[in-house]
Design a protein around this motif. Structure first.
Motif, PDB file in Angstrom:
ATOM      1  N   THR A 196       0.838  -1.197   0.000  1.00 35.38           N
ATOM      2  CA  THR A 196       0.000   0.000   0.000  1.00 35.38           C
ATOM      3  C   THR A 196       0.878   1.253   0.000  1.00 35.38           C
ATOM      4  N   PRO A 197       0.720   2.106  -1.008  1.00 33.83           N
ATOM      5  CA  PRO A 197       1.554   3.307  -1.089  1.00 33.83           C
ATOM      6  C   PRO A 197       1.397   4.200   0.141  1.00 33.83           C
ATOM      7  N   GLY A 198       2.519   4.707   0.626  1.00 32.68           N
ATOM      8  CA  GLY A 198       2.511   5.654   1.736  1.00 32.68           C
ATOM      9  C   GLY A 198       2.419   5.035   3.109  1.00 32.68           C
ATOM     10  N   LEU A 199       2.279   3.713   3.196  1.00 31.13           N
ATOM     11  CA  LEU A 199       2.163   3.053   4.497  1.00 31.13           C
ATOM     12  C   LEU A 199       3.536   2.914   5.150  1.00 31.13           C
ATOM     13  N   VAL A 200       3.634   3.344   6.400  1.00 34.42           N
ATOM     14  CA  VAL A 200       4.853   3.159   7.185  1.00 34.42           C
ATOM     15  C   VAL A 200       4.444   2.526   8.502  1.00 34.42           C
ATOM     16  N   VAL A 201       4.949   1.315   8.755  1.00 34.18           N
ATOM     17  CA  VAL A 201       4.657   0.603   9.998  1.00 34.18           C
ATOM     18  C   VAL A 201       5.823   0.848  10.947  1.00 34.18           C
ATOM     19  N   VAL A 202       5.500   1.306  12.152  1.00 35.45           N
ATOM     20  CA  VAL A 202       6.515   1.709  13.124  1.00 35.45           C
ATOM     21  C   VAL A 202       6.438   0.823  14.357  1.00 35.45           C
ATOM     22  N   ASP A 203       7.558   0.185  14.661  1.00 38.43           N
ATOM     23  CA  ASP A 203       7.719  -0.583  15.892  1.00 38.43           C
ATOM     24  C   ASP A 203       8.261   0.384  16.936  1.00 38.43           C
ATOM     25  N   SER A 204       7.477   0.639  17.968  1.00 38.69           N
ATOM     26  CA  SER A 204       7.843   1.650  18.968  1.00 38.69           C
ATOM     27  C   SER A 204       8.528   1.055  20.202  1.00 38.69           C
ATOM     28  N   GLU A 239      16.030  -4.006  22.307  1.00 38.00           N
ATOM     29  CA  GLU A 239      16.054  -5.427  22.686  1.00 38.00           C
ATOM     30  C   GLU A 239      14.824  -6.153  22.141  1.00 38.00           C
ATOM     31  N   ALA A 240      13.664  -5.517  22.225  1.00 36.57           N
ATOM     32  CA  ALA A 240      12.438  -6.113  21.700  1.00 36.57           C
ATOM     33  C   ALA A 240      12.491  -6.219  20.179  1.00 36.57           C
ATOM     34  N   TRP A 241      12.948  -5.169  19.519  1.00 35.57           N
ATOM     35  CA  TRP A 241      13.101  -5.166  18.058  1.00 35.57           C
ATOM     36  C   TRP A 241      13.996  -6.323  17.621  1.00 35.57           C
ATOM     37  N   ASN A 242      15.105  -6.504  18.321  1.00 38.29           N
ATOM     38  CA  ASN A 242      16.042  -7.572  17.962  1.00 38.29           C
ATOM     39  C   ASN A 242      15.443  -8.958  18.161  1.00 38.29           C
ATOM     40  N   GLN A 243      14.510  -9.075  19.071  1.00 36.23           N
ATOM     41  CA  GLN A 243      13.848 -10.361  19.324  1.00 36.23           C
ATOM     42  C   GLN A 243      12.956 -10.750  18.146  1.00 36.23           C
ATOM     43  N   GLY A 244      12.440  -9.771  17.452  1.00 35.70           N
ATOM     44  CA  GLY A 244      11.602 -10.003  16.289  1.00 35.70           C
ATOM     45  C   GLY A 244      10.715  -8.811  16.032  1.00 35.70           C
ATOM     46  N   HIS A 245      10.434  -8.569  14.749  1.00 36.91           N
ATOM     47  CA  HIS A 245       9.595  -7.446  14.358  1.00 36.91           C
ATOM     48  C   HIS A 245       8.913  -7.757  13.036  1.00 36.91           C
ATOM     49  N   LEU A 246       7.945  -6.944  12.678  1.00 38.00           N
ATOM     50  CA  LEU A 246       7.241  -7.131  11.415  1.00 38.00           C
ATOM     51  C   LEU A 246       8.183  -6.833  10.259  1.00 38.00           C
ATOM     52  N   PRO A 247       8.236  -7.711   9.258  1.00 35.13           N
ATOM     53  CA  PRO A 247       9.041  -7.412   8.073  1.00 35.13           C
ATOM     54  C   PRO A 247       8.541  -6.120   7.430  1.00 35.13           C
ATOM     55  N   GLY A 248       9.448  -5.259   7.100  1.00 33.36           N
ATOM     56  CA  GLY A 248       9.070  -3.992   6.479  1.00 33.36           C
ATOM     57  C   GLY A 248       8.829  -2.863   7.469  1.00 33.36           C
ATOM     58  N   ALA A 249       8.769  -3.185   8.770  1.00 35.50           N
ATOM     59  CA  ALA A 249       8.572  -2.135   9.775  1.00 35.50           C
ATOM     60  C   ALA A 249       9.871  -1.359   9.966  1.00 35.50           C
ATOM     61  N   ILE A 250       9.730  -0.149  10.475  1.00 40.93           N
ATOM     62  CA  ILE A 250      10.907   0.607  10.885  1.00 40.93           C
ATOM     63  C   ILE A 250      10.921   0.666  12.408  1.00 40.93           C
ATOM     64  N   HIS A 251      12.095   0.781  12.968  1.00 44.85           N
ATOM     65  CA  HIS A 251      12.238   0.837  14.422  1.00 44.85           C
ATOM     66  C   HIS A 251      12.396   2.290  14.849  1.00 44.85           C
ATOM     67  N   ARG A 277       0.861 -14.555  16.916  1.00 44.29           N
ATOM     68  CA  ARG A 277      -0.170 -15.561  17.196  1.00 44.29           C
ATOM     69  C   ARG A 277      -1.033 -15.877  15.984  1.00 44.29           C
ATOM     70  N   GLU A 278      -1.163 -14.936  15.052  1.00 43.18           N
ATOM     71  CA  GLU A 278      -1.931 -15.214  13.846  1.00 43.18           C
ATOM     72  C   GLU A 278      -1.099 -15.909  12.773  1.00 43.18           C
ATOM     73  N   GLY A 279       0.173 -16.186  13.092  1.00 41.13           N
ATOM     74  CA  GLY A 279       1.013 -16.963  12.191  1.00 41.13           C
ATOM     75  C   GLY A 279       1.717 -16.170  11.114  1.00 41.13           C
ATOM     76  N   PHE A 280       1.712 -14.835  11.209  1.00 37.74           N
ATOM     77  CA  PHE A 280       2.385 -14.016  10.209  1.00 37.74           C
ATOM     78  C   PHE A 280       3.891 -14.028  10.446  1.00 37.74           C
ATOM     79  N   ALA A 281       4.647 -13.858   9.381  1.00 36.95           N
ATOM     80  CA  ALA A 281       6.108 -13.882   9.467  1.00 36.95           C
ATOM     81  C   ALA A 281       6.631 -12.704  10.274  1.00 36.95           C
ATOM     82  N   VAL A 282       7.701 -12.967  11.004  1.00 30.37           N
ATOM     83  CA  VAL A 282       8.452 -11.931  11.702  1.00 30.37           C
ATOM     84  C   VAL A 282       9.905 -12.028  11.250  1.00 30.37           C
ATOM     85  N   GLN A 283      10.646 -10.982  11.555  1.00 26.84           N
ATOM     86  CA  GLN A 283      12.032 -10.919  11.116  1.00 26.84           C
ATOM     87  C   GLN A 283      12.926 -10.625  12.306  1.00 26.84           C
TER      88      GLN A 283
END
Length: 140
Positions: free
Chosen positions: A29-37, A41-53, A111-117
């Motif tokens: 989706t154009p213009g979408l930015v997903v932000v992991d806040s 340490e939490a980011w390194n444990q796993g985050h949504l692919p394509g998210a920014i930290h 929990r919904e089974g989506f990929a993490v990175q």
């Protein structure tokens, strides 16, 4: 009746769920930015692919150089027991961004089974049948 319509309309205007975010990421989706806040340490444990930290405490100082103006921002943190994504969304709203909070957070994404990175690459767990129907879409 009007109060209920206003309440639920506003929730949908300012909240989204993991399935909708997953769909939007898959659709690029154009213009979408997903932000992991969350923390580093939490980011390194796993985050949504394509998210920014971008931890909440850094949003005011770094958003303008990290998130393009006019972006549709979606914030997330750990899960429903944490209001970090709410605080992050508030910071983006103060800066004038269009923003939504991803309800369920990282927990429900996993929990919904989506990929993490993480550093090792992408991975996922089987969907939890308490959060996603086995072999089917939610249908909400």
């Amino acid at each position: 009746m009007t109060s209920a319509i206003e309440h639920f309309s506003n929730r949908l205007r300012f909240e989204t769920d993991v399935s909708d975010v997953h769909h939007d990421l898959e659709a690029a989706t154009p213009g979408l930015v997903v932000v992991d806040s969350r923390s580093t340490e939490a980011w390194n444990q796993g985050h949504l692919p394509g998210a920014i930290h971008l931890p909440t405490r850094e949003i005011a100082a770094r958003a303008a150089t990290t998130v393009p103006s006019g972006s549709a921002v979606v914030t997330y943190c750990w899960g429903p027991g944490c209001n970090g994504a709410t605080r992050a969304a508030l910071e983006f709203a103060k800066l004038g961004y269009q923003v939504k909070e991803m309800i369920g957070g990282y927990e429900y994404w996993v929990r919904e089974g989506f990929a993490v990175q993480d550093r090792t690459g992408e991975w996922s767990r089987p969907a939890d049948d308490l959060t996603a129907p086995a072999g089917a879409a939610c249908g909400c």
